[in-house]
Design a protein around this motif. Structure first.
Motif, PDB file in Angstrom:
ATOM      1  N   ARG A  53       0.836  -1.203   0.000  1.00 54.04           N
ATOM      2  CA  ARG A  53       0.000   0.000   0.000  1.00 54.04           C
ATOM      3  C   ARG A  53       0.874   1.257   0.000  1.00 54.04           C
ATOM      4  NH1 ARG A  53      -3.472  -1.024   4.395  1.00 54.04           N
ATOM      5  NH2 ARG A  53      -2.245   0.412   5.630  1.00 54.04           N
ATOM      6  N   ARG A  54       1.919   1.207   0.819  1.00 51.29           N
ATOM      7  CA  ARG A  54       2.828   2.351   0.876  1.00 51.29           C
ATOM      8  C   ARG A  54       3.491   2.590  -0.478  1.00 51.29           C
ATOM      9  NH1 ARG A  54       5.117   4.721   5.349  1.00 51.29           N
ATOM     10  NH2 ARG A  54       6.311   5.751   3.722  1.00 51.29           N
ATOM     11  N   LEU A  55       3.865   1.501  -1.160  1.00 52.79           N
ATOM     12  CA  LEU A  55       4.514   1.657  -2.459  1.00 52.79           C
ATOM     13  C   LEU A  55       3.587   2.315  -3.464  1.00 52.79           C
ATOM     14  CD1 LEU A  55       6.700  -1.529  -2.970  1.00 52.79           C
ATOM     15  CD2 LEU A  55       7.430   0.848  -2.816  1.00 52.79           C
ATOM     16  N   ALA A  89       3.193  12.950  -8.856  1.00 52.94           N
ATOM     17  CA  ALA A  89       2.728  14.296  -8.560  1.00 52.94           C
ATOM     18  C   ALA A  89       3.897  15.256  -8.416  1.00 52.94           C
ATOM     19  CB  ALA A  89       1.890  14.298  -7.285  1.00 52.94           C
ATOM     20  N   SER A  90       5.016  14.794  -7.797  1.00 47.78           N
ATOM     21  CA  SER A  90       6.104  15.755  -7.618  1.00 47.78           C
ATOM     22  C   SER A  90       6.776  16.060  -8.950  1.00 47.78           C
ATOM     23  CB  SER A  90       7.111  15.291  -6.554  1.00 47.78           C
ATOM     24  OG  SER A  90       7.575  14.020  -6.852  1.00 47.78           O
ATOM     25  N   SER A 103       3.348   5.834  -2.766  1.00 54.52           N
ATOM     26  CA  SER A 103       4.611   6.478  -3.123  1.00 54.52           C
ATOM     27  C   SER A 103       4.696   6.767  -4.608  1.00 54.52           C
ATOM     28  CB  SER A 103       5.793   5.595  -2.738  1.00 54.52           C
ATOM     29  OG  SER A 103       5.690   5.232  -1.398  1.00 54.52           O
ATOM     30  N   ILE A 104       4.197   5.832  -5.416  1.00 60.64           N
ATOM     31  CA  ILE A 104       4.239   6.052  -6.864  1.00 60.64           C
ATOM     32  C   ILE A 104       3.418   7.285  -7.225  1.00 60.64           C
ATOM     33  CG2 ILE A 104       3.551   5.097  -9.094  1.00 60.64           C
ATOM     34  CD1 ILE A 104       4.261   2.336  -7.916  1.00 60.64           C
ATOM     35  N   ILE A 138      12.442   9.607  -5.083  1.00 62.06           N
ATOM     36  CA  ILE A 138      12.491   8.153  -4.883  1.00 62.06           C
ATOM     37  C   ILE A 138      13.351   7.816  -3.665  1.00 62.06           C
ATOM     38  CG2 ILE A 138      13.345   5.988  -5.865  1.00 62.06           C
ATOM     39  CD1 ILE A 138      12.481   6.983  -8.593  1.00 62.06           C
ATOM     40  N   PHE A 139      14.488   8.498  -3.554  1.00 66.31           N
ATOM     41  CA  PHE A 139      15.394   8.302  -2.429  1.00 66.31           C
ATOM     42  C   PHE A 139      14.670   8.587  -1.110  1.00 66.31           C
ATOM     43  CE2 PHE A 139      18.702  10.145   0.397  1.00 66.31           C
ATOM     44  CZ  PHE A 139      19.516   9.027   0.499  1.00 66.31           C
ATOM     45  N   TYR A 140      13.976   9.732  -1.077  1.00 67.00           N
ATOM     46  CA  TYR A 140      13.243  10.151   0.123  1.00 67.00           C
ATOM     47  C   TYR A 140      12.192   9.104   0.497  1.00 67.00           C
ATOM     48  CZ  TYR A 140      10.075  13.123   2.886  1.00 67.00           C
ATOM     49  OH  TYR A 140       9.275  13.640   3.845  1.00 67.00           O
ATOM     50  N   ILE A 141      11.476   8.614  -0.518  1.00 62.45           N
ATOM     51  CA  ILE A 141      10.404   7.656  -0.254  1.00 62.45           C
ATOM     52  C   ILE A 141      10.970   6.326   0.238  1.00 62.45           C
ATOM     53  CG2 ILE A 141       8.696   6.230  -1.426  1.00 62.45           C
ATOM     54  CD1 ILE A 141       8.083   8.845  -3.052  1.00 62.45           C
TER      55      ILE A 141
END
Lengths: 262, 307
Positions: free
Chosen positions: B7-9, B18-19, B12-13, B283-286
């Motif tokens: 769910r988190r992944l 969005a960013s 995250s996508i 991606i790194f942050y996530i």
């Protein structure tokens, strides 16, 4: 604490009346006195144009302070408003704001500020705006958490039961109870904004004016680091002193305002 | 646990998409045409027109956006406006340098922050505590680049112990990693101090002491473990900020790396390159924050039972 307040009073005085404190004019260039080490005549030495470093610091304080305070006021108020609306309204508005905040937070703050300030063109106002946008998410999160906590307290139920309109509950009952963590955060936020803005001018985004700000002065000094250590050292020391003082006052405020500590 | 990660992944996508969108519009909607910036003020309208066409900048913004996103979803991040090479190659070439800097400075920050924080809490209101608190306060209040300049002045110019610039050898990593690590160690040690103090005041500590457990065991086995949750959260935040720090640190120490590339790219409005760099940062942050969330469940069994 006392010395912190004194430092801040001194820097504010520098920002308001630079001409009373600085021994020279920031525009005085003296070819015979370039890159002089600190001495009685030039307290903190001179730079590559023969300008007195102490004078430049005194005049540059206004820009640093304005950026710090300005961006916290804009970013803090905008963040508080988002947090207040998201926390109070809940449901889709909350989801919307929180996802938006996740997005902004996943972009490194300095890159976001850099992109915004490049896009808007250089200038002191641009830097303030760019930093404001970068700090909004932090304030919004704290405010939202606080609002949600206050919202479930009984006096809010009571206010609602006697038919107080939503806007009045938000502004007169919830907002005052959320102010203290915001106040602490905004105080330390001033220090943080000053650090980011000096980093931005260090990277070359500072406005190019006759009176350089502290970050720009520091980056200039970097080129002369090996032969004239004082040009880069003292602006950095000035930034550090200001930020340390602001943070000390923020810590003190936190201790006084946080009921868990008393 | 598995479902939680999935769910988190997925979320995250969405955040990454969005960013990328947000940065695309910030860079495009606001004034300043990349072609104009690349050609300088003396460009003739024809060359400008040609360059705009070859970069695809003459199409409407929405078309540009959908073109970009179509490529993005296929894994094509586009070519740099300046070098005309695929941006992903350019960035991946820089990744090892930035990752080694980030890794080394996280290690320094965590070790220094934990040790100082615990010392400060155990010796609360004694001399050590005051010294540590002063050090932490200064380290969070110093501009990173100034610390970098001071380190170069002291260790490279005067003592001549360590090289000031460049990357490659381990010796060249020491100063930049310390510069970046010290800044984060300050905020970490303040947090560790507070959370250790909070745990020390809890009743189970009194019980442990009352049953005669040696103070060392009370601290290492019980207090630290409980104080670790806020600390790990902080490590996630610090890691997220590392890329911001790397931008500045790489410039001060003239190191190669993603930070420097992205600063140049932003200044030149090399939009595809900036986009790709922001993507890597996000991606790194996530990933770091996902690791942080997963590690909670290992540190604290109470959290595990909730999932």
């Amino acid at each position: 604490m006392l010395s912190a307040s004194l430092i801040i009073v001194f820097i504010v005085a520098c920002a308001i009346f630079p001409e009373w404190i600085a021994p020279y004019s920031p525009l005085d260039m003296n070819v015979n006195h370039i890159l002089q080490p600190p001495s009685a005549a030039y307290l903190l030495g001179t730079d590559q144009f023969g300008r007195d470093v102490f004078t430049l610091l005194v005049y540059g304080s206004r820009q640093s302070l304005l950026t710090g305070i300005g961006s916290v006021l804009i970013g803090g108020l905008a963040g508080a408003l988002c947090g207040l609306l998201a926390g109070y309204h809940g449901r889709w508005l909350d989801t919307f704001f929180m996802r938006l905040i996740d997005v902004v937070m996943s972009i490194p703050g300095i890159l976001l500020a850099l992109a915004i300030s490049v896009a808007l063109g250089s200038g002191p106002l641009t830097i303030i705006l760019a930093i404001s946008v970068a700090v909004i998410p932090g304030y919004a999160r704290v405010m939202r958490g606080q609002v949600i906590a206050v919202k479930s307290r009984q006096f809010i139920d009571a206010a609602r039961a006697i038919g107080t309109p939503n806007r009045e509950i938000m502004l007169r009952h919830i907002l005052p109870n959320c102010l203290s963590p915001m106040l602490v955060m905004m105080t330390t936020g001033i220090g943080f904004s000053i650090l980011i803005s000096s980093a931005l001018s260090f990277l070359g985004l500072g406005e190019i004016s006759e009176i350089p700000d502290w970050g720009y002065l520091l980056s200039q000094g970097r080129s002369y680091m090996t032969i004239a250590w004082w040009i880069a050292t003292f602006p950095g020391l000035a930034i550090t002193c200001l930020v340390v003082s602001v943070n000390l006052i923020g810590d003190e405020l936190r201790n006084r305002l946080d009921p868990r500590n008393s | 646990m598995f479902m939680f990660v999935i769910r988190r992944l997925l979320v995250s996508i969405m955040v990454v998409l969005a960013s990328v969108t947000l940065v695309f519009f910030i860079l495009n909607v606001l004034p300043g045409n990349p072609a104009e910036m690349m050609l300088g003020p003396n460009a003739t309208p024809e060359t400008l027109q040609n360059l705009n066409e070859s970069l695809g900048l003459n199409k409407s913004l929405l078309v540009q956006y959908f073109d970009y996103m179509r490529g993005f979803l296929k894994g094509d991040l586009g070519e740099s406006f300046i070098t005309k090479k695929p941006v992903i190659d350019q960035l991946l070439a820089q990744l090892p340098a930035t990752l080694s800097l980030a890794g080394a400075s996280i290690a320094i920050a965590v070790i220094l922050g934990m040790v100082l924080g615990v010392l400060s809490a155990v010796y609360q209101n004694k001399a050590i505590d005051y010294v540590v608190r002063m050090i932490s306060l200064f380290s969070i209040s110093m501009p990173t680049f100034w610390l970098g300049i001071l380190l170069i002045l002291i260790f490279s110019v005067h003592l001549q112990w360590l090289p000031a610039i460049g990357n490659g050898s381990l010796r060249q990593l020491i100063l930049p990693a310390c510069c970046l690590g010290i800044a984060s160690a300050g905020s970490l040690s303040r947090l560790v101090r507070n959370s250790v103090l909070e745990v020390l005041n809890e009743q189970f500590v009194v019980t442990l002491r009352a049953k005669g457990l040696p103070e060392k065991l009370v601290l290492c086995k019980h207090v630290l473990r409980n104080a670790l949750i806020p600390t790990v959260t902080m490590i996630g935040i610090v890691a997220g900020e590392l890329l911001s720090g790397a931008v500045v640190t790489e410039t001060v120490f003239s190191r190669q790396g993603i930070g420097r590339v992205v600063v140049e790219a932003i200044m030149q409005k090399d939009i595809p390159l900036v986009q790709a760099a922001i993507l890597i940062a996000a991606i790194f942050y996530i990933i770091v924050n996902l690791l942080v969330d997963i590690s909670y469940t290992y540190i604290d069994p109470r959290i595990r039972s909730k999932h």
